[in-house]
Design an enzyme around this catalytic site. Structure first.
Site, short mmCIF file in Angstrom:
data_model
loop_
_atom_site.label_atom_id
_atom_site.label_comp_id
_atom_site.label_asym_id
_atom_site.label_seq_id
_atom_site.Cartn_x
_atom_site.Cartn_y
_atom_site.Cartn_z
N CYS A 166 4.36 -31.73 124.87
CA CYS A 166 3.48 -31.39 123.74
C CYS A 166 2.36 -32.41 123.77
O CYS A 166 2.62 -33.63 123.90
CB CYS A 166 4.25 -31.46 122.43
SG CYS A 166 3.20 -31.41 120.96
N THR A 167 1.13 -31.95 123.64
CA THR A 167 0.00 -32.87 123.84
C THR A 167 -0.17 -33.87 122.70
O THR A 167 -0.94 -34.82 122.83
CB THR A 167 -1.31 -32.07 124.04
OG1 THR A 167 -1.46 -31.14 122.95
CG2 THR A 167 -1.30 -31.34 125.35
N HIS A 168 0.53 -33.67 121.60
CA HIS A 168 0.49 -34.68 120.54
C HIS A 168 1.27 -35.94 120.93
O HIS A 168 0.96 -37.04 120.46
CB HIS A 168 1.08 -34.13 119.24
CG HIS A 168 0.18 -33.21 118.47
ND1 HIS A 168 -0.12 -31.94 118.89
CD2 HIS A 168 -0.51 -33.39 117.31
CE1 HIS A 168 -0.93 -31.36 118.01
NE2 HIS A 168 -1.18 -32.22 117.04
N CYS A 175 -2.69 -27.29 124.87
CA CYS A 175 -1.57 -27.10 123.95
C CYS A 175 -0.46 -26.39 124.71
O CYS A 175 -0.64 -25.24 125.13
CB CYS A 175 -2.04 -26.25 122.76
SG CYS A 175 -0.71 -25.83 121.60
N ASN A 176 0.65 -27.08 124.92
CA ASN A 176 1.77 -26.48 125.66
C ASN A 176 2.28 -25.22 124.98
O ASN A 176 2.69 -24.28 125.64
CB ASN A 176 2.93 -27.48 125.76
CG ASN A 176 2.61 -28.65 126.64
OD1 ASN A 176 2.96 -28.67 127.82
ND2 ASN A 176 1.95 -29.66 126.10
N ASP A 221 -6.55 -27.08 120.99
CA ASP A 221 -5.15 -27.37 120.69
C ASP A 221 -4.90 -26.91 119.25
O ASP A 221 -5.84 -26.62 118.50
CB ASP A 221 -4.88 -28.88 120.82
CG ASP A 221 -3.45 -29.26 120.44
OD1 ASP A 221 -2.51 -28.55 120.87
OD2 ASP A 221 -3.25 -30.24 119.71
N SER A 222 -3.62 -26.88 118.87
CA SER A 222 -3.29 -26.57 117.47
C SER A 222 -3.83 -27.64 116.53
O SER A 222 -3.88 -27.44 115.33
CB SER A 222 -1.77 -26.51 117.32
OG SER A 222 -1.22 -27.79 117.58
N GLU A 233 -0.73 -35.60 113.45
CA GLU A 233 -1.85 -34.99 112.71
C GLU A 233 -2.28 -35.90 111.55
O GLU A 233 -3.45 -35.92 111.17
CB GLU A 233 -1.46 -33.61 112.16
CG GLU A 233 -1.41 -32.51 113.19
CD GLU A 233 -2.77 -32.16 113.78
OE1 GLU A 233 -3.68 -31.83 113.02
OE2 GLU A 233 -2.91 -32.24 115.02
N1 DGL Z 1 -0.07 -30.02 120.87
C1 DGL Z 1 0.72 -28.81 120.76
C2 DGL Z 1 1.52 -28.61 122.04
O1 DGL Z 1 1.16 -29.16 123.04
C3 DGL Z 1 1.50 -28.86 119.49
C4 DGL Z 1 2.01 -27.53 119.09
C5 DGL Z 1 2.24 -27.40 117.63
O2 DGL Z 1 1.27 -27.41 116.88
O3 DGL Z 1 3.41 -27.23 117.24
O4 DGL Z 1 2.48 -27.88 122.07
#
Ligand code: DGL
Length: 265
Positions: A185-187, A75-76, A12-13, A153
Site C-alpha cells: 500500500c503506497t501509504h 495505489c495498489n 492515489d486514494s 492521511e
Molecule cells: N495507497 C492506497 C494503496 O496503495 C491505499 C488504499 C486505501 O485507501 O485503502 O492501496
C-alpha cells in the site's frame, strides 16, 4: 498526440501515492507532474470494486482533460480492482503499482515473506494471480492493515495509535519468521522509520515505488516522450478532501510547501 512537454498524471486514494511521486521526481526530474489525492473517498480499502473503478475512471478523465502523456496508478488497491477496466477503456499509457512479491521471493533467506496491504488488495483476483506467479516455493503471509491509511492521511507517522496498530500487524508476520516485508500500500512507506524500529534491522522492507518510477522512465523513453527541459519539472496537486488539511499533510510528507487545489466534481 501528446508532446514531450505534456505532464504525467499520478493518483492515489489519498496522500500515499506521494511515496511514488518522490521516486518519480528522482528518476524523472524534468517531468511536469499532476497529482490527485482522492482523500474525500479514502480509504479505498473499505470501498466496493464498483466505487473504486468509478473513482479511478473519473480521475483518469480529469488527467486526460489536462492532456497527460502517461498515468501512474500509485495505489495498489486501485490497481488490484480497476487496472484491467482502465486499460481496456483508455489508450493513454498507464504504469500501475502492485505488491512487490517477485523481488521479495527472490531475496528472502528464511523463505517467509510478509505482505502488508489493504483488505481489497489481498482479496483481489490480481493478487491471487500474483501469488500463483511469484509465491511458489516461499511461504507468503498476508496481513490486512485497516486503520494505517487513516493515520498517514492525518500525518500521524509515529504517534501512539499508529505505533500500536503497526506493532499489532507486524507481530504475527515476524513471529512466524518473515525476514522480508512487502509494503503493498503506497501509504505505508511513510511509516518506514517506525517499521524499521519495530521489525529490527534483520528484516528487509520492500517499497515497490522505486521499481514503478524506473518502469515509468522506460515507458516514457520508449515512447520518445521524455521532457527535454533542463529545468526542474512543475508539480500541481488536487484533492477531493479538504484542501487546507491535505495541503498541510502533503507539505509534511514531502518536506516542502505545496499548493493544493480542490478537485473539480
Ligand atoms: N495507497 C492506497 C494503496 O496503495 C491505499 C488504499 C486505501 O485507501 O485503502 O492501496
Amino acid at each position: 498526440m501528446p508532446t514531450p512537454e505534456a505532464p504525467i498524471g499520478i493518483f492515489d486514494s489519498g496522500v500515499g501515492g506521494l511515496s511514488v511521486l518522490r521516486e518519480i521526481r528522482t528518476v524523472l526530474p524534468a517531468e511536469n507532474l499532476l497529482y490527485v489525492a482522492d482523500s474525500g473517498a479514502a480509504p479505498y480499502g473499505d470501498r466496493s470494486r464498483e466505487f473504486i473503478q468509478a473513482r479511478a475512471s473519473a480521475i483518469v478523465e480529469f488527467f486526460l482533460e489536462h492532456r497527460v502523456k502517461a498515468i501512474v496508478v500509485a495505489c495498489n488497491t486501485a490497481t488490484a480492482v480497476a487496472i484491467q477496466a482502465l486499460r481496456s477503456s483508455y489508450s493513454v499509457p498507464m504504469v500501475a503499482i502492485e505488491p512487490a512479491l517477485k523481488p521479495a521471493a527472490a531475496i528472502t533467506r528464511s523463505g517467509v515473506v510478509g505482505i502488508l496491504a489493504t483488505s481489497q488488495t489481498l482479496a483481489s483476483e490480481n493478487f491471487l494471480r500474483l501469488m500463483e506467479k511469484y509465491g511458489q516455493g516461499v511461504s507468503v503471509l498476508t496481513q490486512a492493515a485497516p486503520g494505517l491509511v487513516e493515520q498517514v492521511e492525518k500525518g500521524d507517522l509515529s504517534g501512539a495509535a499508529t505505533r500500536v496498530l503497526l506493532a499489532d500487524y507486524l507481530r504475527p508476520l515476524l513471529e512466524r519468521g518473515a525476514d522480508t516485508l512487502v509494503l503493498g500500500c503506497t501509504h505505508y512507506p511513510f511509516l518506514m522509520p517506525l517499521i524499521h524500529e519495530l521489525a529490527g534491522d534483520a528484516v528487509t522492507v520492500i517499497d515497490p515505488a522505486v521499481a514503478v518510477a524506473r518502469e515509468l522512465l522506460r515507458r516514457v523513453q520508449s515512447l520518445e516522450l521524455c521532457n527535454p527541459s533542463q529545468a526542474p519539472g512543475a508539480e500541481q496537486f488536487w484533492t477531493s478532501g479538504e484542501p487546507g488539511e491535505v495541503q498541510a499533510v502533503i507539505a509534511k510528507l514531502l518536506g516542502r510547501p505545496v499548493a493544493v487545489e480542490p478537485l473539480p466534481r
